[in-house]
Motif scaffolding. Structure first.
Motif, PDB file in Angstrom:
ATOM      1  N   GLN A 115       1.124  -0.659   0.268  1.00 54.71           N
ATOM      2  CA  GLN A 115       0.335   0.076   0.265  1.00 54.71           C
ATOM      3  C   GLN A 115       0.849   1.499   0.072  1.00 54.71           C
ATOM      4  O   GLN A 115       1.827   1.084   0.368  1.00 54.71           O
ATOM      5  CB  GLN A 115      -0.947  -0.314   1.553  1.00 54.71           C
ATOM      6  N   TYR A 116       0.314   2.288   0.013  1.00 51.62           N
ATOM      7  CA  TYR A 116       1.147   3.343  -0.258  1.00 51.62           C
ATOM      8  C   TYR A 116      -0.105   4.418   0.366  1.00 51.62           C
ATOM      9  O   TYR A 116      -1.339   4.198  -0.146  1.00 51.62           O
ATOM     10  CB  TYR A 116       1.653   4.265  -1.836  1.00 51.62           C
ATOM     11  N   THR A 117       0.373   6.663   0.483  1.00 49.15           N
ATOM     12  CA  THR A 117      -0.498   7.137   0.676  1.00 49.15           C
ATOM     13  C   THR A 117      -0.343   8.093  -0.430  1.00 49.15           C
ATOM     14  O   THR A 117       0.602   8.236  -0.900  1.00 49.15           O
ATOM     15  CB  THR A 117       0.429   7.684   1.998  1.00 49.15           C
ATOM     16  N   ASP A 118      -1.559   8.022  -0.564  1.00 55.15           N
ATOM     17  CA  ASP A 118      -2.019   8.786  -2.268  1.00 55.15           C
ATOM     18  C   ASP A 118      -2.254  10.669  -1.067  1.00 55.15           C
ATOM     19  O   ASP A 118      -1.383  10.425  -0.234  1.00 55.15           O
ATOM     20  CB  ASP A 118      -2.690   8.473  -3.054  1.00 55.15           C
ATOM     21  N   LYS A 119      -2.060  10.890  -2.525  1.00 56.60           N
ATOM     22  CA  LYS A 119      -2.098  12.739  -2.083  1.00 56.60           C
ATOM     23  C   LYS A 119      -2.761  13.461  -1.368  1.00 56.60           C
ATOM     24  O   LYS A 119      -2.353  14.674  -0.210  1.00 56.60           O
ATOM     25  CB  LYS A 119      -2.049  13.350  -3.791  1.00 56.60           C
ATOM     26  N   ASP A 120      -3.683  12.728  -1.717  1.00 53.52           N
ATOM     27  CA  ASP A 120      -4.581  12.888   0.052  1.00 53.52           C
ATOM     28  C   ASP A 120      -4.634  12.441   1.358  1.00 53.52           C
ATOM     29  O   ASP A 120      -5.740  12.081   2.571  1.00 53.52           O
ATOM     30  CB  ASP A 120      -6.809  12.343  -0.477  1.00 53.52           C
ATOM     31  N   ASN A 121      -3.772  11.316   1.145  1.00 55.51           N
ATOM     32  CA  ASN A 121      -3.317  10.630   2.640  1.00 55.51           C
ATOM     33  C   ASN A 121      -4.114   9.405   3.070  1.00 55.51           C
ATOM     34  O   ASN A 121      -4.667   9.381   4.298  1.00 55.51           O
ATOM     35  CB  ASN A 121      -3.249  12.161   4.054  1.00 55.51           C
ATOM     36  N   LYS A 122      -4.349   9.145   1.915  1.00 57.73           N
ATOM     37  CA  LYS A 122      -5.647   7.542   1.536  1.00 57.73           C
ATOM     38  C   LYS A 122      -4.525   6.564   2.041  1.00 57.73           C
ATOM     39  O   LYS A 122      -3.562   7.035   0.465  1.00 57.73           O
ATOM     40  CB  LYS A 122      -6.732   7.493   1.155  1.00 57.73           C
ATOM     41  N   LEU A 123      -4.665   5.836   2.745  1.00 55.97           N
ATOM     42  CA  LEU A 123      -4.023   4.460   1.558  1.00 55.97           C
ATOM     43  C   LEU A 123      -4.711   3.476   0.639  1.00 55.97           C
ATOM     44  O   LEU A 123      -5.458   3.852   0.795  1.00 55.97           O
ATOM     45  CB  LEU A 123      -4.097   3.272   2.733  1.00 55.97           C
ATOM     46  N   GLN A 124      -3.800   3.228  -0.369  1.00 56.74           N
ATOM     47  CA  GLN A 124      -4.462   2.856  -1.528  1.00 56.74           C
ATOM     48  C   GLN A 124      -3.232   1.517  -1.797  1.00 56.74           C
ATOM     49  O   GLN A 124      -2.426   1.291  -1.629  1.00 56.74           O
ATOM     50  CB  GLN A 124      -4.557   3.864  -3.143  1.00 56.74           C
ATOM     51  N   TYR A 125      -3.651   0.178  -2.411  1.00 55.55           N
ATOM     52  CA  TYR A 125      -3.150  -0.533  -2.815  1.00 55.55           C
ATOM     53  C   TYR A 125      -2.475   0.049  -4.517  1.00 55.55           C
ATOM     54  O   TYR A 125      -2.741   0.288  -5.245  1.00 55.55           O
ATOM     55  CB  TYR A 125      -3.776  -1.913  -3.189  1.00 55.55           C
ATOM     56  N   VAL A 126      -1.546  -0.665  -5.312  1.00 53.02           N
ATOM     57  CA  VAL A 126      -0.624  -0.576  -5.910  1.00 53.02           C
ATOM     58  C   VAL A 126      -1.016  -1.712  -6.444  1.00 53.02           C
ATOM     59  O   VAL A 126      -1.817  -2.462  -6.216  1.00 53.02           O
ATOM     60  CB  VAL A 126       0.854  -0.357  -5.695  1.00 53.02           C
ATOM     61  N   HIS A 127      -1.014  -1.600  -8.215  1.00 51.31           N
ATOM     62  CA  HIS A 127      -1.577  -1.859  -9.299  1.00 51.31           C
ATOM     63  C   HIS A 127      -0.089  -1.795 -10.030  1.00 51.31           C
ATOM     64  O   HIS A 127       0.814  -1.685 -10.311  1.00 51.31           O
ATOM     65  CB  HIS A 127      -2.000  -1.195 -10.331  1.00 51.31           C
ATOM     66  N   GLN A 128       0.119  -4.053 -10.625  1.00 56.12           N
ATOM     67  CA  GLN A 128       1.334  -4.278 -10.538  1.00 56.12           C
ATOM     68  C   GLN A 128       1.448  -5.059 -12.155  1.00 56.12           C
ATOM     69  O   GLN A 128       0.200  -5.534 -12.387  1.00 56.12           O
ATOM     70  CB  GLN A 128       2.063  -5.023  -9.511  1.00 56.12           C
ATOM     71  N   THR A 129       2.549  -4.784 -12.421  1.00 53.25           N
ATOM     72  CA  THR A 129       2.631  -5.480 -14.017  1.00 53.25           C
ATOM     73  C   THR A 129       3.733  -7.064 -14.072  1.00 53.25           C
ATOM     74  O   THR A 129       4.593  -6.243 -13.019  1.00 53.25           O
ATOM     75  CB  THR A 129       3.013  -4.875 -14.876  1.00 53.25           C
ATOM     76  N   SER A 130       3.685  -7.392 -14.861  1.00 53.51           N
ATOM     77  CA  SER A 130       5.094  -8.625 -15.199  1.00 53.51           C
ATOM     78  C   SER A 130       5.013  -8.656 -16.010  1.00 53.51           C
ATOM     79  O   SER A 130       4.232  -8.953 -16.942  1.00 53.51           O
ATOM     80  CB  SER A 130       5.144  -9.514 -13.850  1.00 53.51           C
ATOM     81  N   TRP A 131       6.749  -8.974 -16.864  1.00 58.57           N
ATOM     82  CA  TRP A 131       6.752  -9.209 -18.685  1.00 58.57           C
ATOM     83  C   TRP A 131       7.821 -10.058 -18.219  1.00 58.57           C
ATOM     84  O   TRP A 131       8.798  -9.595 -17.958  1.00 58.57           O
ATOM     85  CB  TRP A 131       6.708  -8.134 -19.409  1.00 58.57           C
ATOM     86  N   GLY A 132       8.666 -10.890 -19.353  1.00 60.65           N
ATOM     87  CA  GLY A 132       9.599 -11.462 -19.688  1.00 60.65           C
ATOM     88  C   GLY A 132       9.450 -12.261 -20.913  1.00 60.65           C
ATOM     89  O   GLY A 132       8.741 -12.047 -21.512  1.00 60.65           O
ATOM     90  N   ILE A 133      10.959 -12.512 -21.473  1.00 60.88           N
ATOM     91  CA  ILE A 133      11.347 -13.053 -22.701  1.00 60.88           C
ATOM     92  C   ILE A 133      12.517 -14.430 -21.741  1.00 60.88           C
ATOM     93  O   ILE A 133      12.805 -13.683 -21.297  1.00 60.88           O
ATOM     94  CB  ILE A 133      12.094 -12.305 -23.808  1.00 60.88           C
ATOM     95  N   SER A 134      12.664 -14.858 -23.012  1.00 63.99           N
ATOM     96  CA  SER A 134      13.637 -15.935 -22.470  1.00 63.99           C
ATOM     97  C   SER A 134      14.638 -16.688 -23.282  1.00 63.99           C
ATOM     98  O   SER A 134      14.561 -15.997 -24.739  1.00 63.99           O
ATOM     99  CB  SER A 134      13.159 -16.893 -21.340  1.00 63.99           C
ATOM    100  N   THR A 135      15.694 -17.605 -23.044  1.00 64.90           N
ATOM    101  CA  THR A 135      16.189 -18.324 -24.014  1.00 64.90           C
ATOM    102  C   THR A 135      15.309 -19.002 -25.696  1.00 64.90           C
ATOM    103  O   THR A 135      16.198 -19.677 -26.395  1.00 64.90           O
ATOM    104  CB  THR A 135      17.201 -19.353 -23.392  1.00 64.90           C
ATOM    105  N   ARG A 136      14.576 -19.153 -24.990  1.00 64.82           N
ATOM    106  CA  ARG A 136      13.518 -19.516 -25.964  1.00 64.82           C
ATOM    107  C   ARG A 136      13.299 -18.893 -27.677  1.00 64.82           C
ATOM    108  O   ARG A 136      13.052 -19.203 -28.421  1.00 64.82           O
ATOM    109  CB  ARG A 136      11.853 -20.377 -25.501  1.00 64.82           C
ATOM    110  N   LEU A 137      13.689 -17.685 -27.309  1.00 67.36           N
ATOM    111  CA  LEU A 137      14.187 -16.671 -28.047  1.00 67.36           C
ATOM    112  C   LEU A 137      15.271 -17.426 -29.222  1.00 67.36           C
ATOM    113  O   LEU A 137      14.937 -17.168 -30.315  1.00 67.36           O
ATOM    114  CB  LEU A 137      14.042 -15.291 -28.029  1.00 67.36           C
TER     115      LEU A 137
END
Length: 477
Positions: free
Chosen positions: A247-269
């Motif tokens: 969680q992070y405190t937003d500009k209004d001093n309220k707690l919010q959950y982050v939004h995440q991503t993940s991405w990958g390439i490998s030796t299978r290329l």
């Protein structure tokens, strides 16, 4: 000449047995070797050099979008892995466990990372406190371990090299933007550097990454008509954030959950490069990724001035990745070896050429020969490499398009999958029952719902109910 032919004769024809052809090329081109650990391989210099070039090119593109590299441990405590239910279920069958430290049993088992979402989440929970800490756009280059039952060099091994990006954002919109940005970056990289055309799209719910809200993919078609998932980008939403309390405190001093991503390439290329471009003489490497772009082969090198001229040519061509083959093998053997290794351009120079102030340029992909003045050699090499790069992409695209079919009903679909290797475009109702039935009866899977949708018909190819999306289907590695 018998010796010169031996190198190529050791490769099974791809028309006779594509799987054996692939293994022969991997071995004869000296890309890898097997080890005493089943399912694990040694990346030899020629194979690792390909990965280094992939890494160098991709990493520069990542950093241009604000990505920073980090490195996290390879061990994950079991309790940490258990925090995200869908995620752990997706990886449980492939996890390798550490149970002892030296001679002492561990109080808690450690998983050897199959992927690092949980480690990044644990890290981000401590690292992120305020909106000022966002976004976090991190990536790591590392190896992962997945205890695969069946392995094949580069395509599926128990330990493999890859990169995994893990980002955290303040809003769902920012996370979605990053997810799509990286997917398009992968697609451009494959097409511009590897000369591999790809289909960009979204995975079905069944095929998406465990724990993700959405998975985007690039799908390439190999020479034998099978698909290869060549890169993926996942939008996790706030699911992992809630499981790990990021969680992070937003500009209004309220707690919010982050939004995440993940991405990958490998030796299978690397496997993709082999199977898209290779031929019955071995590798054919796109110039932009080839560790050696130009091989100079001196003819009658024992004669005065030949090796010296070859050395001068190497110096003149220093802008390219260039080598001189001054080994004691016969010229014919050197030609076969250069072809086997996929070196894009071969330059032949002998006493008569030196006398005429010329050299012979040979393209690996078409074997086209050109006699070129030494004064124009550098410009001609540059032109040949650039032309070859473009031609290889167009040739691969033409092959993919020729082997992409349309099916409007189930009988047509089954007939196409059974007798015409390639992609099949067909409509789908969105019901997993149809997806499962297709896989069970044809072994074809939903490769992706392309971003560029087409309306082939109004109904699902399997059940006849109203269609929701056009899907690329195919058998895959």
């Amino acid at each position: 000449m018998a010796k010169d032919k031996k190198l190529v004769e050791a490769i099974t024809s791809m028309e006779d047995d594509f799987a054996q052809w692939y293994t022969d090329v991997v071995k004869k081109a000296d890309l890898m070797d097997y080890t005493s650990v089943k399912g694990c391989m040694v990346l030899k210099p020629a194979g690792y050099a390909l990965w280094e070039n992939i890494q160098k090119e991709a990493d520069a593109r990542f950093k241009a979008t604000g990505v920073e590299n980090v490195y996290l441990p390879m061990f994950i405590p079991e309790s940490l892995l258990q925090k995200e239910k869908d995620h752990v279920e997706g990886f449980a069958p492939e996890v390798a466990w550490v149970t002892h430290g030296g001679l002492e049993p561990l109080q808690e088992r450690l998983c050897v990372r199959p992927t690092s979402e949980t480690l990044f989440c644990d890290f981000y929970a401590k690292e992120i406190q305020s909106y000022r800490d966002l976004p976090k756009v991190y990536n790591q280059w590392c190896s992962v371990v997945r205890w695969e039952k069946e392995t094949r060099p580069f395509l599926r091994s128990r330990e493999f090299l890859w990169q995994e990006g893990h980002t955290a954002h303040a809003t769902a919109e920012e996370a979605e933007e990053r997810t799509e940005l990286m997917l398009n970056l992968y697609a451009d990289f494959c097409e511009e550097v590897l000369a591999i055309p790809v289909i960009r799209g979204r995975k079905t719910e069944k095929e998406k990454f465990a724990g993700a809200e959405a998975t985007y993919t690039i799908e390439a078609l190999m020479h034998d008509g099978k698909a290869l998932q060549s890169g993926t980008s996942h939008n996790f939403g706030d699911g992992f954030a809630k499981a790990f309390n990021i969680q992070y405190t937003d500009k209004d001093n309220k707690l919010q959950y982050v939004h995440q991503t993940s991405w990958g390439i490998s030796t299978r290329l690397i496997g993709g490069i082999i199977m898209v471009h290779g031929d019955n003489s071995g590798l054919v490497l796109p110039p932009r990724i080839a560790p050696v772009q130009v091989m100079i082969i001196p003819i009658a090198q024992h004669k005065e001035g030949v090796l010296e001229t070859a050395a001068k040519l190497k110096e003149a061509l220093a802008d390219f990745r260039v080598k001189v083959d001054d080994s004691e093998k016969s010229p014919g053997w050197k030609f076969s070896e250069a072809e086997m290794r996929g070196i894009p351009v071969r330059i032949e120079i002998g006493p008569k050429d030196i006398e005429a102030n010329q050299a012979v340029i040979v393209r690996r992909d078409t074997r086209e020969k050109q006699i070129v003045s030494l004064d124009e050699l550098k410009a001609q090499v540059a032109n040949t490499l650039e032309t070859m790069q473009k031609d290889m992409l167009e040739r691969a695209r033409a092959h993919r398009d020729k082997h992409t079919y349309i099916a409007k009903n189930y009988e047509e679909f089954k007939e196409t999958v059974a007798h015409k290797p390639g992609f099949v475009k067909a409509m789908w109702c969105g019901d997993q029952a149809c997806e499962d039935k297709i896989k069970e009866e044809t072994t074809a899977t939903a490769r992706c719902m392309p971003f560029e949708q087409e309306k082939i018909s109004d109904v699902c190819v399997c059940c006849g109910k109203p269609a929701k999306a056009m899907v690329y289907w195919g058998k895959a590695y």
